[in-house]
Design a protein around this motif. Structure first.
Motif, PDB file in Angstrom:
ATOM      1  N   ASP A  29       0.833  -1.209   0.000  1.00  0.00           N
ATOM      2  CA  ASP A  29       0.000   0.000   0.000  1.00  0.00           C
ATOM      3  C   ASP A  29       0.865   1.257   0.000  1.00  0.00           C
ATOM      4  OD1 ASP A  29       0.896  -0.731   2.527  1.00  0.00           O
ATOM      5  OD2 ASP A  29      -0.848   0.081   3.568  1.00  0.00           O
ATOM      6  N   THR A  30       2.181   1.102   0.115  1.00  0.00           N
ATOM      7  CA  THR A  30       3.084   2.263   0.069  1.00  0.00           C
ATOM      8  C   THR A  30       4.112   2.035  -1.042  1.00  0.00           C
ATOM      9  OG1 THR A  30       4.485   1.336   1.824  1.00  0.00           O
ATOM     10  CG2 THR A  30       2.746   2.859   2.515  1.00  0.00           C
ATOM     11  N   VAL A  31       5.300   1.525  -0.690  1.00  0.00           N
ATOM     12  CA  VAL A  31       6.372   1.319  -1.667  1.00  0.00           C
ATOM     13  C   VAL A  31       6.543  -0.176  -1.962  1.00  0.00           C
ATOM     14  CG1 VAL A  31       7.582   3.423  -0.964  1.00  0.00           C
ATOM     15  CG2 VAL A  31       8.145   1.254   0.150  1.00  0.00           C
ATOM     16  N   TRP A  32       7.377  -0.514  -2.951  1.00  0.00           N
ATOM     17  CA  TRP A  32       7.687  -1.922  -3.219  1.00  0.00           C
ATOM     18  C   TRP A  32       8.402  -2.508  -2.007  1.00  0.00           C
ATOM     19  CZ3 TRP A  32       6.875  -5.582  -7.016  1.00  0.00           C
ATOM     20  CH2 TRP A  32       6.078  -5.145  -8.087  1.00  0.00           C
ATOM     21  N   GLU A  88      -6.265   8.255   6.922  1.00  0.00           N
ATOM     22  CA  GLU A  88      -6.370   7.671   5.585  1.00  0.00           C
ATOM     23  C   GLU A  88      -4.989   7.231   5.115  1.00  0.00           C
ATOM     24  OE1 GLU A  88      -9.062   9.193   2.945  1.00  0.00           O
ATOM     25  OE2 GLU A  88     -10.464   9.247   4.620  1.00  0.00           O
ATOM     26  N   LYS A  89      -3.949   7.704   5.797  1.00  0.00           N
ATOM     27  CA  LYS A  89      -2.568   7.426   5.395  1.00  0.00           C
ATOM     28  C   LYS A  89      -2.107   6.096   6.008  1.00  0.00           C
ATOM     29  CE  LYS A  89       2.034   9.401   5.539  1.00  0.00           C
ATOM     30  NZ  LYS A  89       2.888  10.497   5.881  1.00  0.00           N
ATOM     31  N   PRO A  90      -1.424   5.251   5.221  1.00  0.00           N
ATOM     32  CA  PRO A  90      -0.880   4.026   5.809  1.00  0.00           C
ATOM     33  C   PRO A  90       0.024   4.369   6.996  1.00  0.00           C
ATOM     34  CG  PRO A  90      -0.671   3.966   3.424  1.00  0.00           C
ATOM     35  CD  PRO A  90      -1.118   5.357   3.791  1.00  0.00           C
ATOM     36  N   THR A  91      -0.216   3.713   8.128  1.00  0.00           N
ATOM     37  CA  THR A  91       0.501   4.021   9.357  1.00  0.00           C
ATOM     38  C   THR A  91       1.049   2.748   9.985  1.00  0.00           C
ATOM     39  OG1 THR A  91      -0.923   5.943   9.720  1.00  0.00           O
ATOM     40  CG2 THR A  91       0.316   5.141  11.618  1.00  0.00           C
ATOM     41  N   THR A  92       2.341   2.771  10.282  1.00  0.00           N
ATOM     42  CA  THR A  92       3.003   1.657  10.959  1.00  0.00           C
ATOM     43  C   THR A  92       3.065   1.996  12.442  1.00  0.00           C
ATOM     44  OG1 THR A  92       4.321   1.133   9.013  1.00  0.00           O
ATOM     45  CG2 THR A  92       5.170   0.368  11.134  1.00  0.00           C
ATOM     46  N   PHE A  93       2.677   1.041  13.272  1.00  0.00           N
ATOM     47  CA  PHE A  93       2.731   1.212  14.718  1.00  0.00           C
ATOM     48  C   PHE A  93       3.857   0.361  15.275  1.00  0.00           C
ATOM     49  CE2 PHE A  93      -1.641   2.079  13.543  1.00  0.00           C
ATOM     50  CZ  PHE A  93      -1.839   3.313  14.142  1.00  0.00           C
ATOM     51  N   VAL A  94       4.704   0.947  16.094  1.00  0.00           N
ATOM     52  CA  VAL A  94       5.749   0.192  16.791  1.00  0.00           C
ATOM     53  C   VAL A  94       5.181  -0.108  18.177  1.00  0.00           C
ATOM     54  CG1 VAL A  94       8.118   0.218  17.657  1.00  0.00           C
ATOM     55  CG2 VAL A  94       7.565   1.350  15.483  1.00  0.00           C
ATOM     56  N   LEU A  95       4.981  -1.405  18.435  1.00  0.00           N
ATOM     57  CA  LEU A  95       4.313  -1.836  19.661  1.00  0.00           C
ATOM     58  C   LEU A  95       5.235  -2.709  20.509  1.00  0.00           C
ATOM     59  CD1 LEU A  95       0.827  -2.766  18.132  1.00  0.00           C
ATOM     60  CD2 LEU A  95       1.521  -0.589  19.154  1.00  0.00           C
ATOM     61  N   ASP A  96       4.925  -2.765  21.803  1.00  0.00           N
ATOM     62  CA  ASP A  96       5.736  -3.515  22.770  1.00  0.00           C
ATOM     63  C   ASP A  96       5.422  -5.006  22.779  1.00  0.00           C
ATOM     64  OD1 ASP A  96       7.004  -1.217  23.755  1.00  0.00           O
ATOM     65  OD2 ASP A  96       5.447  -0.846  25.251  1.00  0.00           O
ATOM     66  N   LYS A  97       6.431  -5.785  23.148  1.00  0.00           N
ATOM     67  CA  LYS A  97       6.329  -7.209  23.460  1.00  0.00           C
ATOM     68  C   LYS A  97       5.678  -8.075  22.386  1.00  0.00           C
ATOM     69  CE  LYS A  97       6.034  -6.147  28.367  1.00  0.00           C
ATOM     70  NZ  LYS A  97       5.121  -6.033  29.494  1.00  0.00           N
ATOM     71  N   SER A 176       5.121   4.720   4.807  1.00  0.00           N
ATOM     72  CA  SER A 176       4.084   4.971   5.811  1.00  0.00           C
ATOM     73  C   SER A 176       4.576   5.898   6.917  1.00  0.00           C
ATOM     74  CB  SER A 176       3.642   3.644   6.438  1.00  0.00           C
ATOM     75  OG  SER A 176       4.683   3.113   7.235  1.00  0.00           O
ATOM     76  N   ALA A 177       3.603   6.472   7.624  1.00  0.00           N
ATOM     77  CA  ALA A 177       3.918   7.175   8.864  1.00  0.00           C
ATOM     78  C   ALA A 177       4.316   6.098   9.880  1.00  0.00           C
ATOM     79  CB  ALA A 177       2.690   7.935   9.356  1.00  0.00           C
ATOM     80  N   ILE A 178       5.148   6.451  10.860  1.00  0.00           N
ATOM     81  CA  ILE A 178       5.527   5.497  11.906  1.00  0.00           C
ATOM     82  C   ILE A 178       5.292   6.151  13.263  1.00  0.00           C
ATOM     83  CG2 ILE A 178       7.375   4.084  12.913  1.00  0.00           C
ATOM     84  CD1 ILE A 178       8.780   4.139  10.191  1.00  0.00           C
ATOM     85  N   ILE A 179       4.501   5.458  14.087  1.00  0.00           N
ATOM     86  CA  ILE A 179       4.173   5.958  15.423  1.00  0.00           C
ATOM     87  C   ILE A 179       4.484   4.860  16.432  1.00  0.00           C
ATOM     88  CG2 ILE A 179       2.333   6.814  16.938  1.00  0.00           C
ATOM     89  CD1 ILE A 179       0.875   7.782  14.403  1.00  0.00           C
ATOM     90  N   LYS A 180       5.245   5.207  17.467  1.00  0.00           N
ATOM     91  CA  LYS A 180       5.567   4.243  18.526  1.00  0.00           C
ATOM     92  C   LYS A 180       4.569   4.438  19.667  1.00  0.00           C
ATOM     93  CE  LYS A 180       9.391   2.367  21.169  1.00  0.00           C
ATOM     94  NZ  LYS A 180      10.843   2.331  21.348  1.00  0.00           N
ATOM     95  N   LEU A 181       3.875   3.364  20.007  1.00  0.00           N
ATOM     96  CA  LEU A 181       2.877   3.414  21.079  1.00  0.00           C
ATOM     97  C   LEU A 181       3.295   2.432  22.163  1.00  0.00           C
ATOM     98  CD1 LEU A 181      -0.431   3.271  18.986  1.00  0.00           C
ATOM     99  CD2 LEU A 181       0.666   5.289  19.956  1.00  0.00           C
ATOM    100  N   GLY A 182       3.627   2.950  23.329  1.00  0.00           N
ATOM    101  CA  GLY A 182       4.035   2.079  24.432  1.00  0.00           C
ATOM    102  C   GLY A 182       2.827   1.583  25.214  1.00  0.00           C
ATOM    103  N   ASN A 183       2.967   0.411  25.834  1.00  0.00           N
ATOM    104  CA  ASN A 183       1.896  -0.086  26.699  1.00  0.00           C
ATOM    105  C   ASN A 183       1.709   0.822  27.912  1.00  0.00           C
ATOM    106  OD1 ASN A 183       1.366  -2.217  25.003  1.00  0.00           O
ATOM    107  ND2 ASN A 183       2.584  -3.701  26.163  1.00  0.00           N
ATOM    108  N   ASP A 184       2.696   1.697  28.182  1.00  0.00           N
ATOM    109  CA  ASP A 184       2.594   2.656  29.290  1.00  0.00           C
ATOM    110  C   ASP A 184       1.932   3.967  28.830  1.00  0.00           C
ATOM    111  OD1 ASP A 184       4.533   3.686  27.632  1.00  0.00           O
ATOM    112  OD2 ASP A 184       6.094   3.815  29.155  1.00  0.00           O
ATOM    113  N   MET A 185       1.283   3.923  27.655  1.00  0.00           N
ATOM    114  CA  MET A 185       0.530   5.063  27.080  1.00  0.00           C
ATOM    115  C   MET A 185       1.416   6.144  26.461  1.00  0.00           C
ATOM    116  SD  MET A 185      -2.314   3.751  27.586  1.00  0.00           S
ATOM    117  CE  MET A 185      -3.593   4.898  27.147  1.00  0.00           C
ATOM    118  N   THR A 186       2.723   5.916  26.317  1.00  0.00           N
ATOM    119  CA  THR A 186       3.569   6.900  25.644  1.00  0.00           C
ATOM    120  C   THR A 186       3.332   6.826  24.137  1.00  0.00           C
ATOM    121  OG1 THR A 186       5.378   5.319  25.548  1.00  0.00           O
ATOM    122  CG2 THR A 186       5.420   6.871  27.384  1.00  0.00           C
TER     123      THR A 186
END
Length: 192
Positions: A29-32, A88-97, A176-186
């Protein structure tokens, strides 16, 4: 052949390569992207070797459903679902564990990037795999990300087990956009 038939044929061919432990070059949905079964450490290593990338620089995985997402993460911050619903933009989430994926995909801080996709080829391929799909840009580490199929380096083209025969003429969207979401709500925006 209809577009649906062509996609189904490419899904079959890509699935056979992945099932045999191979790596594929495919449109996302973004690049090759270069991809493989996210649970196969040997296939993941092939991608690192092909890209000449250190294993400490983790790659992301694609999923096509909440079921696959929960297969990888026990805890998913509610914020991730809110952003998915709103953007609407493809978004990658960096998640814990992360769990149930190849250990050489997991970053040293015990996180993993994941993106939900709806792009028909990727979606159907994962439906067939019933597993997440590794996704990393189709370039040698440190080189620019190609914005079209014709910009992909011959080293990459020659190094994969299967090249998906779709969208070779399409200019890619941005990564894609990249957003890091911690389990500690950061929340940390890595790439807007």
């Amino acid at each position: 052949m209809t577009e649906k038939d062509i996609i189904n044929k490419e899904v079959h061919n890509a699935f056979e390569a992945i099932k045999a432990g191979g790596i594929i070059l495919y449109p996302t949905d973004t690049v090759w992207g270069i991809g493989c079964d996210a649970t196969n450490p040997d296939a993941v290593k092939k991608i690192y070797d092909l890209k000449m990338r250190a294993e400490s620089k983790s790659m992301i995985v694609l999923v096509n459903s909440d079921r696959l997402l929960y297969q990888i993460f026990n805890e998913i911050p509610e914020t991730a679902f809110q952003i998915m619903d709103l953007t609407e933009k493809p978004t990658t989430f960096v998640l814990d564990k992360p769990r149930n994926v190849s250990p050489n995909l997991i970053a040293p801080d015990n996180t993993l990037g994941v993106r939900m996709v709806t792009e028909p080829f990727c979606y159907k391929l994962m439906e067939r795999m019933k597993k997440p799909l590794v996704s990393t840009s189709a370039n040698i580490s440190g080189q620019p990300t190609p914005s079209s199929f014709k910009e992909i380096d011959h080293h990459i083209l020659d190094g994969v087990d299967y090249i998906v025969n779709l969208h070779h003429d399409k200019i890619a969207a941005k990564p894609s956009a990249i957003i890091k979401l911690g389990n500690d709500m950061t929340v940390k925006v890595i790439r807007p």
